[in-house]
Design a protein around this motif. Structure first.
Motif, PDB file in Angstrom:
ATOM      1  N   GLY A  42       0.970  -1.214   0.036  1.00 18.66           N
ATOM      2  CA  GLY A  42       0.019   0.260   0.028  1.00 18.66           C
ATOM      3  C   GLY A  42       0.825   1.284   0.107  1.00 18.66           C
ATOM      4  N   LEU A  43       1.857   1.213   0.793  1.00 12.19           N
ATOM      5  CA  LEU A  43       2.612   2.480   0.893  1.00 12.19           C
ATOM      6  C   LEU A  43       3.533   2.560  -0.376  1.00 12.19           C
ATOM      7  N   LEU A  44       4.035   1.582  -0.907  1.00 12.19           N
ATOM      8  CA  LEU A  44       4.977   1.566  -2.075  1.00 12.19           C
ATOM      9  C   LEU A  44       4.212   2.025  -3.306  1.00 12.19           C
ATOM     10  N   THR A  45       2.905   1.554  -3.395  1.00 13.79           N
ATOM     11  CA  THR A  45       1.882   1.843  -4.620  1.00 13.79           C
ATOM     12  C   THR A  45       1.617   3.292  -4.524  1.00 13.79           C
ATOM     13  N   VAL A  46       1.346   3.844  -3.364  1.00 12.13           N
ATOM     14  CA  VAL A  46       0.815   5.325  -3.183  1.00 12.13           C
ATOM     15  C   VAL A  46       2.107   6.180  -3.356  1.00 12.13           C
ATOM     16  N   LYS A  47       3.201   5.667  -2.904  1.00 11.48           N
ATOM     17  CA  LYS A  47       4.607   6.206  -3.495  1.00 11.48           C
ATOM     18  C   LYS A  47       4.794   6.568  -4.846  1.00 11.48           C
ATOM     19  N   PHE A  48       4.698   5.430  -5.604  1.00 15.41           N
ATOM     20  CA  PHE A  48       5.251   5.273  -7.012  1.00 15.41           C
ATOM     21  C   PHE A  48       4.011   5.477  -7.997  1.00 15.41           C
ATOM     22  N   PHE A  49       2.797   5.729  -7.625  1.00 18.74           N
ATOM     23  CA  PHE A  49       1.700   6.065  -8.329  1.00 18.74           C
ATOM     24  C   PHE A  49       1.806   6.837  -9.372  1.00 18.74           C
ATOM     25  N   LYS A  50       1.624   6.706 -10.695  1.00 21.40           N
ATOM     26  CA  LYS A  50       1.902   7.305 -11.823  1.00 21.40           C
ATOM     27  C   LYS A  50       0.591   7.689 -12.689  1.00 21.40           C
TER      28      LYS A  50
END
Length: 237
Positions: free
Chosen positions: A227-235
């Protein structure tokens, strides 16, 4: 805003309807293909041990090649750039995307259970449906966030497609061939997201206590990480 995002996600899923239909049909294909080879006396035990695996793999198909694949396509066409001009955040996008998949997942699970019970005579009484439903939801959240992370982490959208294939078939391959690994390696595999989620769901399906053992907590930890990584790298493109 929520209604508009839900409509968007349903539209994207409808454009990749073949992938969605494949995900829906896959557990039934495995059910009928494999059950024909099992003696009637052993069929109940066979269904007991394979149902969760079929449902989990089908959920992975839905998230990887339905939702996440559609997200990669909209990145390639630069459609998502329009969202930059709106108040929509990555969290809003991910929440509504997951919510849009829930009716499909529920339909798939209920239909598979109905076929097993009504056509193949599988006894489903005495189940803790609340516990199993909770683990199914948790496992699906994990698969969704894992697939969306893979769809966003690579800057180039075309490369994301390759990563999606590698991730999906790599995880399925590990499930299929886990017995060939040495014992010390298999102990490490238990901490991978696909293994922990499957163990958690199987515990609930067979009537065990999901709060005993580490599978539930490992899966929840993976949800937080993805969840944290997806929000961080969301493009958006």
């Amino acid at each position: 805003m929520f209604k508009g995002l839900m409509k968007y996600h349903f539209t994207v899923l409808s454009r990749d309807y073949l992938n969605v239909l494949f995900g829906l049909a896959l557990p039934f294909v495995m059910l009928f293909a494999l059950s024909q080879q099992i003696p009637e006396a052993e069929l109940s035990a066979f269904l007991e041990s394979h149902f969760v695996v079929w449902l989990f793999i089908s959920g992975m198909v839905l998230t990887f090649f339905g939702v996440a694949w559609g997200h990669i396509h909209t990145r390639k066409t630069r459609f998502l750039r329009r969202l930059r001009m709106t108040p929509v955040t990555a969290k809003d996008f991910l929440l509504t995307g997951f919510t849009a998949c829930l009716p499909i997942l529920a339909t798939m699970a209920i239909a598979l259970l109905a076929v097993m019970n009504l056509q193949m005579g599988k006894d489903l009484s005495g189940r803790n449906w609340l516990s199993f439903g909770l683990t199914l939801l948790i496992g699906f959240v994990m698969c969704y966030l894992m697939s969306m992370f893979m769809a966003n982490v690579v800057p180039n959208a075309k490369m994301s497609e390759s990563l999606m294939y590698i991730g999906f078939f790599g995880l399925i391959g590990l499930l299929q061939f886990q017995q060939i690994f040495p014992e010390n390696v298999r102990q490490i595999l238990d901490y991978l997201p696909n293994f922990s989620a499957l163990e958690m769901m199987m515990t609930a399906w067979t009537g065990g206590n999901i709060f005993v053992g580490g599978a539930l907590y490992i899966t929840l930890a993976w949800i937080i990480v993805f969840g944290l990584l997806t929000v961080k790298f969301f493009k958006y493109e």
